[in-house]
Structure formats: structure tokens, C-alpha cells
Design a protein around this motif. Structure first.
Motif, PDB file in Angstrom:
ATOM      1  N   LEU A  93      17.100  29.043 -25.548  1.00  0.00           N
ATOM      2  CA  LEU A  93      16.233  29.923 -24.775  1.00  0.00           C
ATOM      3  C   LEU A  93      15.401  29.132 -23.778  1.00  0.00           C
ATOM      4  O   LEU A  93      14.834  28.090 -24.113  1.00  0.00           O
ATOM      5  N   ASP A  94      15.320  29.647 -22.577  1.00  0.00           N
ATOM      6  CA  ASP A  94      14.422  29.095 -21.572  1.00  0.00           C
ATOM      7  C   ASP A  94      13.214  30.027 -21.528  1.00  0.00           C
ATOM      8  O   ASP A  94      13.240  31.075 -20.880  1.00  0.00           O
ATOM      9  N   ARG A  95      12.168  29.636 -22.237  1.00  0.00           N
ATOM     10  CA  ARG A  95      11.011  30.521 -22.406  1.00  0.00           C
ATOM     11  C   ARG A  95      10.292  30.773 -21.081  1.00  0.00           C
ATOM     12  O   ARG A  95       9.720  31.850 -20.900  1.00  0.00           O
ATOM     13  N   LYS A  96      10.320  29.814 -20.161  1.00  0.00           N
ATOM     14  CA  LYS A  96       9.675  30.027 -18.857  1.00  0.00           C
ATOM     15  C   LYS A  96      10.449  31.058 -18.032  1.00  0.00           C
ATOM     16  O   LYS A  96       9.880  32.019 -17.540  1.00  0.00           O
ATOM     17  N   ALA A  97      11.734  30.823 -17.867  1.00  0.00           N
ATOM     18  CA  ALA A  97      12.553  31.703 -17.037  1.00  0.00           C
ATOM     19  C   ALA A  97      12.784  33.058 -17.711  1.00  0.00           C
ATOM     20  O   ALA A  97      12.882  34.068 -17.034  1.00  0.00           O
ATOM     21  N   GLU A 147       9.159  37.527 -21.264  1.00  0.00           N
ATOM     22  CA  GLU A 147       8.953  38.330 -22.463  1.00  0.00           C
ATOM     23  C   GLU A 147      10.233  38.502 -23.278  1.00  0.00           C
ATOM     24  O   GLU A 147      10.207  38.486 -24.508  1.00  0.00           O
ATOM     25  N   LEU A 148      11.368  38.642 -22.584  1.00  0.00           N
ATOM     26  CA  LEU A 148      12.640  38.790 -23.294  1.00  0.00           C
ATOM     27  C   LEU A 148      12.926  37.554 -24.136  1.00  0.00           C
ATOM     28  O   LEU A 148      13.298  37.667 -25.311  1.00  0.00           O
ATOM     29  N   ALA A 149      12.735  36.379 -23.559  1.00  0.00           N
ATOM     30  CA  ALA A 149      12.973  35.139 -24.300  1.00  0.00           C
ATOM     31  C   ALA A 149      11.998  35.025 -25.472  1.00  0.00           C
ATOM     32  O   ALA A 149      12.385  34.577 -26.557  1.00  0.00           O
ATOM     33  N   ASP A 150      10.760  35.424 -25.257  1.00  0.00           N
ATOM     34  CA  ASP A 150       9.780  35.386 -26.346  1.00  0.00           C
ATOM     35  C   ASP A 150      10.190  36.319 -27.482  1.00  0.00           C
ATOM     36  O   ASP A 150      10.083  35.969 -28.664  1.00  0.00           O
ATOM     37  N   ASN A 151      10.670  37.513 -27.133  1.00  0.00           N
ATOM     38  CA  ASN A 151      11.108  38.467 -28.149  1.00  0.00           C
ATOM     39  C   ASN A 151      12.342  37.959 -28.902  1.00  0.00           C
ATOM     40  O   ASN A 151      12.437  38.108 -30.129  1.00  0.00           O
ATOM     41  N   LEU A 152      13.278  37.355 -28.168  1.00  0.00           N
ATOM     42  CA  LEU A 152      14.450  36.781 -28.827  1.00  0.00           C
ATOM     43  C   LEU A 152      14.045  35.628 -29.739  1.00  0.00           C
ATOM     44  O   LEU A 152      14.568  35.504 -30.852  1.00  0.00           O
ATOM     45  N   ALA A 153      13.116  34.801 -29.293  1.00  0.00           N
ATOM     46  CA  ALA A 153      12.642  33.687 -30.118  1.00  0.00           C
ATOM     47  C   ALA A 153      12.041  34.207 -31.415  1.00  0.00           C
ATOM     48  O   ALA A 153      12.308  33.661 -32.493  1.00  0.00           O
ATOM     49  N   ALA A 154      11.249  35.255 -31.328  1.00  0.00           N
ATOM     50  CA  ALA A 154      10.651  35.844 -32.531  1.00  0.00           C
ATOM     51  C   ALA A 154      11.739  36.402 -33.455  1.00  0.00           C
ATOM     52  O   ALA A 154      11.665  36.242 -34.683  1.00  0.00           O
ATOM     53  N   LEU A 155      12.748  37.021 -32.888  1.00  0.00           N
ATOM     54  CA  LEU A 155      13.837  37.590 -33.689  1.00  0.00           C
ATOM     55  C   LEU A 155      14.664  36.489 -34.345  1.00  0.00           C
ATOM     56  O   LEU A 155      15.026  36.587 -35.523  1.00  0.00           O
ATOM     57  N   GLY A 204      27.334  50.073  -6.648  1.00  0.00           N
ATOM     58  CA  GLY A 204      25.917  50.010  -6.314  1.00  0.00           C
ATOM     59  C   GLY A 204      25.216  48.845  -6.979  1.00  0.00           C
ATOM     60  O   GLY A 204      24.133  48.450  -6.568  1.00  0.00           O
ATOM     61  N   ASP A 205      25.822  48.268  -7.999  1.00  0.00           N
ATOM     62  CA  ASP A 205      25.215  47.137  -8.691  1.00  0.00           C
ATOM     63  C   ASP A 205      25.593  45.810  -8.053  1.00  0.00           C
ATOM     64  O   ASP A 205      25.106  44.773  -8.478  1.00  0.00           O
ATOM     65  N   ALA A 206      26.488  45.832  -7.077  1.00  0.00           N
ATOM     66  CA  ALA A 206      26.931  44.588  -6.452  1.00  0.00           C
ATOM     67  C   ALA A 206      25.748  43.870  -5.828  1.00  0.00           C
ATOM     68  O   ALA A 206      24.905  44.469  -5.185  1.00  0.00           O
ATOM     69  N   GLY A 207      25.702  42.588  -6.070  1.00  0.00           N
ATOM     70  CA  GLY A 207      24.645  41.783  -5.505  1.00  0.00           C
ATOM     71  C   GLY A 207      23.394  41.699  -6.355  1.00  0.00           C
ATOM     72  O   GLY A 207      22.503  40.921  -6.086  1.00  0.00           O
ATOM     73  N   LYS A 208      23.287  42.523  -7.371  1.00  0.00           N
ATOM     74  CA  LYS A 208      22.134  42.465  -8.258  1.00  0.00           C
ATOM     75  C   LYS A 208      22.344  41.331  -9.244  1.00  0.00           C
ATOM     76  O   LYS A 208      23.417  41.187  -9.824  1.00  0.00           O
ATOM     77  N   PRO A 209      21.311  40.549  -9.461  1.00  0.00           N
ATOM     78  CA  PRO A 209      21.475  39.447 -10.437  1.00  0.00           C
ATOM     79  C   PRO A 209      21.575  39.995 -11.849  1.00  0.00           C
ATOM     80  O   PRO A 209      20.943  40.997 -12.171  1.00  0.00           O
ATOM     81  N   GLY A 210      22.382  39.349 -12.659  1.00  0.00           N
ATOM     82  CA  GLY A 210      22.520  39.738 -14.051  1.00  0.00           C
ATOM     83  C   GLY A 210      21.370  39.197 -14.864  1.00  0.00           C
ATOM     84  O   GLY A 210      20.536  38.438 -14.378  1.00  0.00           O
ATOM     85  N   LEU A 211      21.302  39.585 -16.104  1.00  0.00           N
ATOM     86  CA  LEU A 211      20.277  39.096 -17.010  1.00  0.00           C
ATOM     87  C   LEU A 211      20.515  37.625 -17.268  1.00  0.00           C
ATOM     88  O   LEU A 211      21.631  37.222 -17.576  1.00  0.00           O
ATOM     89  N   ASN A 212      19.503  36.821 -17.135  1.00  0.00           N
ATOM     90  CA  ASN A 212      19.619  35.378 -17.322  1.00  0.00           C
ATOM     91  C   ASN A 212      19.036  34.996 -18.667  1.00  0.00           C
ATOM     92  O   ASN A 212      17.852  35.194 -18.899  1.00  0.00           O
ATOM     93  N   TYR A 213      19.863  34.457 -19.531  1.00  0.00           N
ATOM     94  CA  TYR A 213      19.421  34.023 -20.855  1.00  0.00           C
ATOM     95  C   TYR A 213      18.507  32.821 -20.759  1.00  0.00           C
ATOM     96  O   TYR A 213      17.671  32.611 -21.574  1.00  0.00           O
ATOM     97  N   GLY A 214      18.696  32.044 -19.722  1.00  0.00           N
ATOM     98  CA  GLY A 214      17.914  30.823 -19.546  1.00  0.00           C
ATOM     99  C   GLY A 214      18.840  29.631 -19.473  1.00  0.00           C
ATOM    100  O   GLY A 214      20.056  29.763 -19.415  1.00  0.00           O
ATOM    101  N   ALA A 215      18.249  28.467 -19.451  1.00  0.00           N
ATOM    102  CA  ALA A 215      19.039  27.238 -19.340  1.00  0.00           C
ATOM    103  C   ALA A 215      19.798  27.004 -20.622  1.00  0.00           C
ATOM    104  O   ALA A 215      19.209  26.949 -21.695  1.00  0.00           O
ATOM    105  N   VAL A 216      21.094  26.897 -20.531  1.00  0.00           N
ATOM    106  CA  VAL A 216      21.926  26.640 -21.698  1.00  0.00           C
ATOM    107  C   VAL A 216      22.663  25.341 -21.465  1.00  0.00           C
ATOM    108  O   VAL A 216      23.103  25.042 -20.426  1.00  0.00           O
TER     109      VAL A 216
END
Length: 144
Positions: free
Chosen positions: A72-76, A79-87, A132-144
Motif C-alpha cells: 500500500l502507498d498510504r500517501k497516494a 483514505e482508501l489505502a488507510d481503510n485497506l491497511a486497517a482491514l 465515456g470512461d475513456a481517458g479516466k484514470p483507474g483506481l491506483n492501489y499505490g506503489a507496488v
């Protein structure tokens, strides 16, 4: 990260696949390894093989802690990374308690949680179907 995750996964036969895997695929491999270890631990718990149950639970904890949580990249990720870390931390605690208390329900709970997260991760990796979703960035898990 690839070598660290490989160590957590613990299977030399997957070395080539892990080394050449995309960050997304690597996370899927970690989920697969953790889920498999938990399910095998449940089998050994039911059959009274304490040593193998303990080894497999330890393996699952290592995959979650040293693989998924460490990736997990907690900075990038914010809140999602924080929630995953807690889980992930919760999963490790439940695995430890399952081992200590011979609690099959705790193993089932962790396998289900990890399975749901894996399913969500698989969905994230699917190509966007709508134009319509073209060009939208996907969800980034962080640095892996």
C-alpha cells in the motif's frame, strides 16, 4: 517489491510469474496465495494437524502483512489505502486468534474477506466498457 512479495508468497515455482507480473497481477497472486493458505489451514485444523495448521496460518499472515499491507502507498492511496491497511491488519489479528483458539470460523471470515477484496481487485483490472470512461484514470492501489 517483487522479491519481497515473492518471499511472502513462498513458492519458488512462481518466481518467474511474479518477476514478470504487472503490479495488478502481483496483488492478485498475493490474494490467491493468502486465500489458499487459509483454506488449507482450515483443512488441517479440522484434521488435527496442529503443526501444518500453524505453518499455513503463519504463511497467510506473512502474505497479508508483508505482501498486501506492505504494497500500500498510504500517501497516494489516501483514505482508501488507510481503510485497506486497517482491514489487512484486522485479517492478521483474526488469523492469529484463529491459530491460538483453533477457531475455524475466524479462518472462514478471513477467507471470505480476502475473497471479496480479490473480486473487487479483479473488477478494477477489467478494461472500461463504456466509451465515456475513456481517458479516466483507474483506481491506483499505490506503489507496488
Amino acid at each position: 517489491m517483487n522479491k519481497h512479495a515473492l518471499k511472502a508468497y513462498g513458492q519458488k515455482s512462481l518466481e518467474l510469474e511474479v518477476e514478470s507480473a504487472s503490479p495488478h497481477k502481483l496483488i492478485l497472486l498475493l490474494f490467491d496465495g493468502a486465500i489458499q493458505a487459509v483454506k488449507q489451514a482450515r483443512f488441517h485444523m479440522e484434521n488435527g494437524n496442529v503443526a501444518e495448521k500453524g505453518r499455513l496460518i503463519s504463511k497467510a499472515i506473512a502474505i497479508v502483512d508483508e505482501g498486501l499491507l506492505a504494497a500500500l502507498d498510504r500517501k497516494a492511496g489516501g483514505e482508501l489505502a488507510d481503510n485497506l491497511a486497517a482491514l489487512y491488519t484486522y485479517c492478521c489479528e483474526r488469523l492469529f486468534a484463529a491459530n491460538r483458539n483453533n477457531d475455524g470460523a475466524a479462518l472462514d471470515e478471513v477467507a471470505n474477506l480476502l475473497g471479496e477484496l480479490k473480486g473487487a481487485w479483479e473488477e478494477i483490472g477489467k478494461p472500461q466498457a463504456a466509451a465515456g470512461d475513456a481517458g479516466k484514470p483507474g483506481l491506483n492501489y499505490g506503489a507496488v
